[in-house]
Enzyme design. Structure first.
Site, PDB file in Angstrom:
ATOM      1  CE  LYS A 176     -69.351  78.140  63.676  1.00  0.00           C
ATOM      2  NZ  LYS A 176     -68.980  79.585  63.699  1.00  0.00           N
ATOM      3  CB  SER A 192     -65.224  79.443  62.798  1.00  0.00           C
ATOM      4  OG  SER A 192     -66.381  80.022  63.371  1.00  0.00           O
ATOM      5  CB  SER A 241     -67.060  83.028  62.397  1.00  0.00           C
ATOM      6  OG  SER A 241     -65.760  82.954  62.916  1.00  0.00           O
TER       7      SER A 241
END
Length: 484
Positions: free
Chosen positions: A118, A196, A220
């Protein structure tokens, strides 16, 4: 977080009754799982890929080339999934692993496996953007984050940096700056990927990586895993070091894996946490709760419970008044926004117009929270953790739907601010409570194949990570046995 009930599933049979041998391949089409098919990365688990690499049935370069082809596919989601692709570096790393393997070196199970990270994790020479335009042009990191260091030490190939909700502050997955990757399910319609860690999940579903590393402050990792039919693991906070990771809430943040199977997540978690023990053996099962679910989620979850019951578990329904305290611990996200504002205060002062309006509106309230009120929330959370630890004592795990909804469409969730907020709060409800009591949790798929993905969350209290992973191995086999 307004659940007023929990179901605890008390153990009445040892895990030996659950067959786990086929778990790694239970979601794989045998026709696509043959060596040389060119689809190995998209269809096989990390565990199986690792064995094929060790047996010289496939090379790391071939896997990296498959990942790059998927990322570059003009009909695919690569351009919205990755913010940066390490093409030359990944190919060079793969060649190095292949050479060592041909030379007879004894390599880690992750060696040569393409993994995405990420865009919150620092890499030396790369600017961490956090899915935002705010940090464009800022200095590159001078060293790798500990997470990246540990992955590289194990021989994993970092294929690239995945997209996310700006600064990781939403569970829907929408990003107005770099685009929103579409959910693997019903792609023609265009459903949210969950956030997310949106790009992290899509990188795995689409064969752009065998596994992904994300962060989880209120769900997330687990939400995008659940909505895309994957497994995601949120470890106990601080178990995986967060140095070199762009923060949202330094109290609630944690870093963990997304992959196809629980065993894959356990392997990645072992590396991230620098544990010497291998993937845990099966353990005993207990516990769960549910409330106010959409029909699709309720049906899938109830059916999964039925399969667990048929496998020998006894389900006992008990009240869970303790969870009502959560609203006071993080009222309207005050704890999160206070810590987020502390980090963002200078960036907001100098460039508020560069932020996603739906993100900055969640950060700004932190400016008005007095120090005394913030400290009071920290103290309330400490008491909440003690309360939940006491309530859960004597039980192995809590099970609940990861999200109360299946993935809505991108168009629907983004049509106006009120709708966006409503969906985001609903997605936040179940997973966020685990972060508040500083627990750990897995999300394991439990839907019927061909229907919208639904996740079953398996949660535990602080530092029960290996137990939760062990329970997840058994639950996965039981709730997914119809997929063989």
């Amino acid at each position: 977080m307004d659940q007023d009930r929990r179901d605890f599933m008390q153990d009445s049979a040892r895990l030996g009754a659950f067959a786990l041998a086929s778990a790694a391949l239970s979601r794989i089409d045998p026709a696509l799982a043959q060596s040389g098919s060119g689809r190995e990365l998209a269809t096989l688990s990390i565990d199986d890929l690792s064995h094929r690499l060790a047996n010289l049935e496939i090379t790391s370069r071939q896997l990296v080339e498959q990942a790059l082809a998927a990322i570059k596919d003009p009909q695919g989601e690569g351009s919205r999934t990755f913010l940066r692709v390490h093409e030359s570096e990944a190919l060079a790393a793969a060649d190095q692993v292949d050479a060592r393997r041909r030379g007879g070196a004894n390599l880690h199970a992750l060696a040569g496996i393409p993994i995405s990270i990420k865009d919150l994790f620092d890499e030396a020479g790369v600017t961490t953007l956090g899915g935002s335009k705010v940090l464009v042009g800022t200095p590159a990191a001078t060293r790798d984050s500990t997470v990246v260091e540990r992955l590289k030490k194990a021989g994993a190939v970092i294929i690239g940096r995945t997209n996310l909700v700006e600064f990781a502050y939403s569970l829907l997955g929408l990003n107005p700056h770099y685009g929103t990757p579409k959910n693997a399910f019903d792609r023609a319609t265009g459903r949210i990927p969950g956030g997310s860690s949106s790009g992290a999940a899509v990188s795995v579903t689409d064969g752009m990586a065998a596994g992904a590393i994300g962060t989880d402050t209120g769900g997330s990792i687990r939400i995008p895993s659940a909505l895309n039919g994957l497994v995601g693991f949120k470890p106990t906070a601080r178990r995986v070091p967060l140095d070199g990771v762009l923060p949202l809430s330094f109290t609630l943040d944690s870093a963990g894996p997304i992959a196809k199977t629980v065993a894959d997540c356990a392997l990645l978690d072992q590396v991230l946490a620098a544990e010497v023990n291998g993937v845990p053996a099966p353990a005993q099962l207990r516990g769960l709760f549910q409330n106010d679910l959409s029909p699709a989620v309720a049906d899938a979850f109830t059916a999964a419970l039925g399969r667990l019951s048929a496998a020998g578990a006894t389900i006992v329904d008990l009240p869970m008044a303790e969870f009502a305290q959560a609203a006071a611990v993080n009222p309207r996200g005050a704890l999160t926004s206070a810590e987020a504002y502390w980090w963002h205060r200078q960036w907001i002062k100098d460039g508020a117009d560069k932020y996603d309006p739906r993100v900055i509106v969640r950060i700004r309230p932190g400016e008005t929270i007095p120090a005394a009120s913030y400290i009071e929330l920290i103290k309330l959370r400490e008491q909440f953790i003690r309360t939940i630890n006491a309530a859960a004592a004597g039980y192995d795990a809590m099970l609940m739907p990861t999200a109360p909804e299946t993935a809505p469409t991108i168009a629907e969730t983004g049509k106006d601010d009120e709708t966006y907020t409503r969906f985001n709060l609903r997605m936040l409800r179940n997973p966020a409570i685990v972060n508040l009591f500083d627990g750990c949790a897995l999300s394991v798929p439990c839907h019927v194949p061909g229907t919208a993905p639904v996740g079953m969350m398996i949660a535990g209290t602080q530092n029960t990570d290996r137990k939760i992973l062990a329970i997840g191995l058994a639950v996965e086999e039981v709730v997914w046995k119809l997929r063989g």
